[in-house]
Design a protein around this motif. Structure first.
Motif, PDB file in Angstrom:
ATOM      1  N   GLU A  16       5.572  -6.350   1.047  1.00 14.47           N
ATOM      2  CA  GLU A  16       6.481  -6.075  -0.067  1.00 14.47           C
ATOM      3  C   GLU A  16       7.772  -6.872   0.110  1.00 14.47           C
ATOM      4  OE1 GLU A  16       7.458  -4.977  -2.766  1.00 14.47           O
ATOM      5  OE2 GLU A  16       6.388  -3.213  -3.476  1.00 14.47           O
ATOM      6  N   ASP A 109      12.387   3.297  -3.492  1.00 13.56           N
ATOM      7  CA  ASP A 109      11.304   2.326  -3.462  1.00 13.56           C
ATOM      8  C   ASP A 109      11.832   0.893  -3.526  1.00 13.56           C
ATOM      9  OD1 ASP A 109       8.967   0.735  -4.069  1.00 13.56           O
ATOM     10  OD2 ASP A 109       7.945   2.595  -4.563  1.00 13.56           O
ATOM     11  N   ASN A 157       9.290   2.718  -9.857  1.00 12.94           N
ATOM     12  CA  ASN A 157       8.938   1.754  -8.820  1.00 12.94           C
ATOM     13  C   ASN A 157       9.775   0.481  -8.942  1.00 12.94           C
ATOM     14  OD1 ASN A 157       7.401  -0.351  -7.324  1.00 12.94           O
ATOM     15  ND2 ASN A 157       5.985   1.328  -6.950  1.00 12.94           N
ATOM     16  N   LEU A 173       5.201   3.805 -12.118  1.00 11.78           N
ATOM     17  CA  LEU A 173       3.900   3.534 -11.514  1.00 11.78           C
ATOM     18  C   LEU A 173       2.779   4.340 -12.148  1.00 11.78           C
ATOM     19  CD1 LEU A 173       2.503   2.057  -9.012  1.00 11.78           C
ATOM     20  CD2 LEU A 173       2.786   4.245  -7.839  1.00 11.78           C
ATOM     21  N   ASP A 206       3.844  -1.956 -10.369  1.00  9.65           N
ATOM     22  CA  ASP A 206       4.572  -1.939  -9.101  1.00  9.65           C
ATOM     23  C   ASP A 206       5.956  -2.572  -9.320  1.00  9.65           C
ATOM     24  OD1 ASP A 206       5.186  -2.349  -6.166  1.00  9.65           O
ATOM     25  OD2 ASP A 206       3.160  -1.599  -5.970  1.00  9.65           O
ATOM     26  N   SER A 207       6.323  -3.559  -8.515  1.00 10.29           N
ATOM     27  CA  SER A 207       7.673  -4.133  -8.565  1.00 10.29           C
ATOM     28  C   SER A 207       7.844  -5.118  -9.712  1.00 10.29           C
ATOM     29  CB  SER A 207       7.992  -4.826  -7.237  1.00 10.29           C
ATOM     30  OG  SER A 207       7.913  -3.915  -6.166  1.00 10.29           O
ATOM     31  N   HIS A 221      -0.374  -2.749  -8.653  1.00 10.11           N
ATOM     32  CA  HIS A 221      -0.927  -2.052  -7.496  1.00 10.11           C
ATOM     33  C   HIS A 221      -2.344  -1.615  -7.849  1.00 10.11           C
ATOM     34  CE1 HIS A 221      -0.915   0.249  -3.797  1.00 10.11           C
ATOM     35  NE2 HIS A 221      -1.389   1.289  -4.477  1.00 10.11           N
ATOM     36  N   SER A 251      -3.761  -5.469  -4.113  1.00 17.05           N
ATOM     37  CA  SER A 251      -2.474  -5.320  -4.785  1.00 17.05           C
ATOM     38  C   SER A 251      -1.651  -6.590  -4.676  1.00 17.05           C
ATOM     39  CB  SER A 251      -1.663  -4.160  -4.186  1.00 17.05           C
ATOM     40  OG  SER A 251      -2.323  -2.938  -4.380  1.00 17.05           O
ATOM     41  N   THR A 253       2.125  -6.867  -5.013  1.00 17.59           N
ATOM     42  CA  THR A 253       3.240  -5.933  -5.197  1.00 17.59           C
ATOM     43  C   THR A 253       4.485  -6.566  -5.783  1.00 17.59           C
ATOM     44  OG1 THR A 253       3.876  -6.341  -2.909  1.00 17.59           O
ATOM     45  CG2 THR A 253       2.487  -4.429  -3.326  1.00 17.59           C
TER      46      THR A 253
END
Length: 292
Positions: A16, A109, A157, A173, A206-207, A221, A251, A253
């Motif tokens: 990540e 997160d 997230n 998420l 996710d991000s 993800h 994933s 991310t």
């Protein structure tokens, strides 16, 4: 480039928070690394080498970003509800913020900095319970005052400022949606609306990263791919690991786009290990596409 293998102690690896330092080296965190294994590593993307920056016996670090105020690297510790910082070369680990916010502990997160060095954190409360109690939290750059900007979110997230620093893009998420928080005076929320509904299927949002043209790079993800949207929600592209290489990868991310360039580096993980894949972004990288 492969950076990690699944750890015997935790049964997995999860890369990540990719972020470039001032020397052009890429820093990456491994969320599930056990004590003794690198939890923060520095990658020379040209030589394809890596070295340990930090490890400890406690933290589960889910994101990394450099502060524009003090130049330190800030990490979110999801498991312990803390934000810590350290120098670019490691050592001198400090707890920047811990404790409850608004009467409840955090599960921080991802994070984003405004231009003055104040932090904006995606608080993924409710992830394990399946409840919509996630939040967005603002912490002043001294780490003294924490304020809830938005709540009732579904496992918040990804978080990133838009290209103009007028508002925040956030992903939820467990709802597969991206919202926009327009910010007013003193970083307070002026308005909030759902901006993009992501058709992720089995994959979840996710991000988030944002390039110089305002395009959104939404990590997934559950699939080694990213969805790319313009600022009005039009899907422009899907960036995915080639099928012949995707076995054992689950994933994608996050991504860092080279500041002032278009080379992008995506963190990808699964039972096959933790990797960094590169692709050409649609526009140049800025602070909003470098960590978080």
């Amino acid at each position: 480039m492969q950076l990690t293998e699944a750890h015997a102690e935790t049964g997995m690896t999860l890369l990540e928070g990719p972020v470039f330092d001032e020397d052009g080296k890429l820093l990456v965190v491994d969320v599930t690394a056990p004590e003794g294994e690198p939890k923060v590593m520095r990658v020379d993307v040209r030589r394809k080498t890596s070295q340990t920056v930090h490890t400890d016996g406690r933290g589960a670090y889910t994101s990394a970003q450099f502060s524009p105020y003090d130049g330190r690297l800030y990490l979110t510790d999801f498991a312990h509800g803390e934000i810590v910082s350290l120098p670019p070369d490691g050592g001198d680990l400090r707890t920047f913020f811990s404790g409850e916010v608004g009467g409840a502990p955090m599960n921080p997160d991802d994070l984003a900095f405004d231009e003055d060095g104040n932090l904006y954190v995606s608080d993924s409360r409710g992830l394990t319970e399946g409840e919509d109690i996630g939040r967005v939290v603002r912490i002043d750059r001294a780490g003294k005052e924490a304020t809830v900007l938005a709540d009732g979110l579904a496992a918040t997230n990804g978080i990133s400022f838009d290209a103009d620093h007028r508002g925040l893009w956030i992903s939820e998420l467990t709802r597969n949606r991206i919202s926009h928080l327009l910010l007013g005076a003193e970083g307070k929320t002026a308005s909030r609306h759902t901006a993009v509904q992501v058709d992720g299927g089995l994959a979840r949002t996710d991000s988030i990263a944002v390039d110089a043209d305002g395009n959104l790079y939404q990590g997934l993800h559950g699939r080694p791919a990213m969805a790319v949207y313009d600022k009005y929600g039009e899907r422009l592209a899907t960036v995915e690991v080639p099928a012949r290489q995707a076995e054992g990868l689950e994933s994608a991310t996050n991504v860092a786009i080279t500041p002032g360039g278009t080379r992008a580096y995506m963190t990808v993980s699964g039972p096959a290990g933790g990797y960094v894949y590169t692709f050409d972004a649609l526009a140049e990288g800025i602070r909003q596409s470098n960590g978080g």
